[in-house]
Design an enzyme around this catalytic site. Sequence first.
Site, PDB file in Angstrom:
ATOM      1  N   LYS A  77    -130.695  72.460  69.234  1.00  0.00           N
ATOM      2  CA  LYS A  77    -130.453  72.660  70.662  1.00  0.00           C
ATOM      3  C   LYS A  77    -129.823  71.454  71.342  1.00  0.00           C
ATOM      4  O   LYS A  77    -129.143  71.593  72.349  1.00  0.00           O
ATOM      5  CB  LYS A  77    -131.770  72.988  71.374  1.00  0.00           C
ATOM      6  CG  LYS A  77    -132.450  74.246  70.881  1.00  0.00           C
ATOM      7  CD  LYS A  77    -133.783  74.438  71.578  1.00  0.00           C
ATOM      8  CE  LYS A  77    -134.520  75.656  71.026  1.00  0.00           C
ATOM      9  NZ  LYS A  77    -135.846  75.824  71.654  1.00  0.00           N
ATOM     10  N   ASP A 143    -126.778  79.110  54.534  1.00  0.00           N
ATOM     11  CA  ASP A 143    -125.704  80.106  54.597  1.00  0.00           C
ATOM     12  C   ASP A 143    -124.540  79.800  53.662  1.00  0.00           C
ATOM     13  O   ASP A 143    -123.669  80.641  53.471  1.00  0.00           O
ATOM     14  CB  ASP A 143    -125.168  80.220  56.029  1.00  0.00           C
ATOM     15  CG  ASP A 143    -126.163  80.865  56.973  1.00  0.00           C
ATOM     16  OD1 ASP A 143    -126.967  81.685  56.502  1.00  0.00           O
ATOM     17  OD2 ASP A 143    -126.142  80.543  58.170  1.00  0.00           O
ATOM     18  N   ARG A 178    -137.429 106.587  49.316  1.00  0.00           N
ATOM     19  CA  ARG A 178    -136.927 106.114  50.601  1.00  0.00           C
ATOM     20  C   ARG A 178    -135.628 105.324  50.475  1.00  0.00           C
ATOM     21  O   ARG A 178    -135.251 104.868  49.402  1.00  0.00           O
ATOM     22  CB  ARG A 178    -137.976 105.214  51.277  1.00  0.00           C
ATOM     23  CG  ARG A 178    -139.140 105.967  51.865  1.00  0.00           C
ATOM     24  CD  ARG A 178    -140.196 105.010  52.382  1.00  0.00           C
ATOM     25  NE  ARG A 178    -141.242 105.728  53.110  1.00  0.00           N
ATOM     26  CZ  ARG A 178    -142.481 105.305  53.246  1.00  0.00           C
ATOM     27  NH1 ARG A 178    -142.852 104.158  52.708  1.00  0.00           N
ATOM     28  NH2 ARG A 178    -143.370 106.020  53.928  1.00  0.00           N
TER      29      ARG A 178
END
Length: 364
Positions: A77, A143, A178
């Site tokens: 930040k 990443d 599923r």
Amino acid sequence: MPKKLLILTGGGDCPGLNAVIRGVAKRARVEKDWVVYGSVEAFNGVLKEPQNIVEITNSVAAGIHVRGGTILKTTNKDNPIKFPVRQEDGTTRFEDRSDELVRRLKELEFDAVINIGGDGSQRISKVLYEKGVNIIGVPKTIDNDLCATDMTFGFQTAVQIATDSFDKLVTTAESHHRVMIMEVMGRDAGWIALHTAIAGGAEICLIPEIPYDINIVTKRIAERYNQGKGFANIVIAEGAHALASSLTSAAGDKGSEHVRLGGVAYELSRQLKAAGCPADIRETVLGHVQRGGSPIAFDRVLATLFGVKAFEMAAKNEFGRMVAFKNNEVTSVTLDEATQEYNGVNKDSYLVKAAKGLNICFGD
């Protein structure tokens, strides 16, 4: 008089950060004329009053290579070039505190600074170097999206965590017939998703670099069920999106420049149901699980080698450069090279072609 070296860790945490810190400290100790310090919470340790700078002694560095996170803490930040300052009316204004930072580093008489971080951190390194700071970058990101290096530490651990999770979802998907959607990190780059899909044997892999057609994805699931398989597993990167669609996002935290992504697994689930997919669908979002825990051996080795190389560069006054792993060698590149372009997945790369050769669907 011994020389002073400052280490800091910025941006998101990832497995292997502590191994870099230990690698720098242990290599410096061999030379005997260096003292290594750490700035707590990236450059905040220098900018705060009182300053929060600690010495990386033998006891501090001992055994930390097996620990996740960073003993120096981190923040994504408080960019010193665009530093958030809270105003009386509750809004946030961004200020450039880089000149103040440079002045403080000189007052503290640091001979070298090692900045461990991703693309944003190395752009900060570049600005500080141009302002006269003797700085060296070390590439870090789960990443794997930094150019000029073949691999960043933390990536392989994140892929291992994702793959382990995916393996568990395969068995429950098969048991209940599923469709399982697993969302992994990857704001702009789909490396984690792509490697996990290949390692885990996914039927479908959706990444930011290849916008998907929901009809193609739905058709692939139908084909899977028609073949009698009775279940399907999907890996999707958090930044993936359908054709002519925007990312699923929310405003970032106050003081952060970043938009917070997340929830694309649920968005994909809604899209599939709207497209007529009759299967029972479940969603799993791994989130920050991928960032935590002890680094695997590969990342411990790579991070340690990066730390050793970074110190040796500092000792040789090779500033304005970033450590890199290229062609199985630990080397270095200029900060200009390190930040000149983004390292996303090339849809024409052999890795993508191989995945398609394995019949993995990208929705294109």
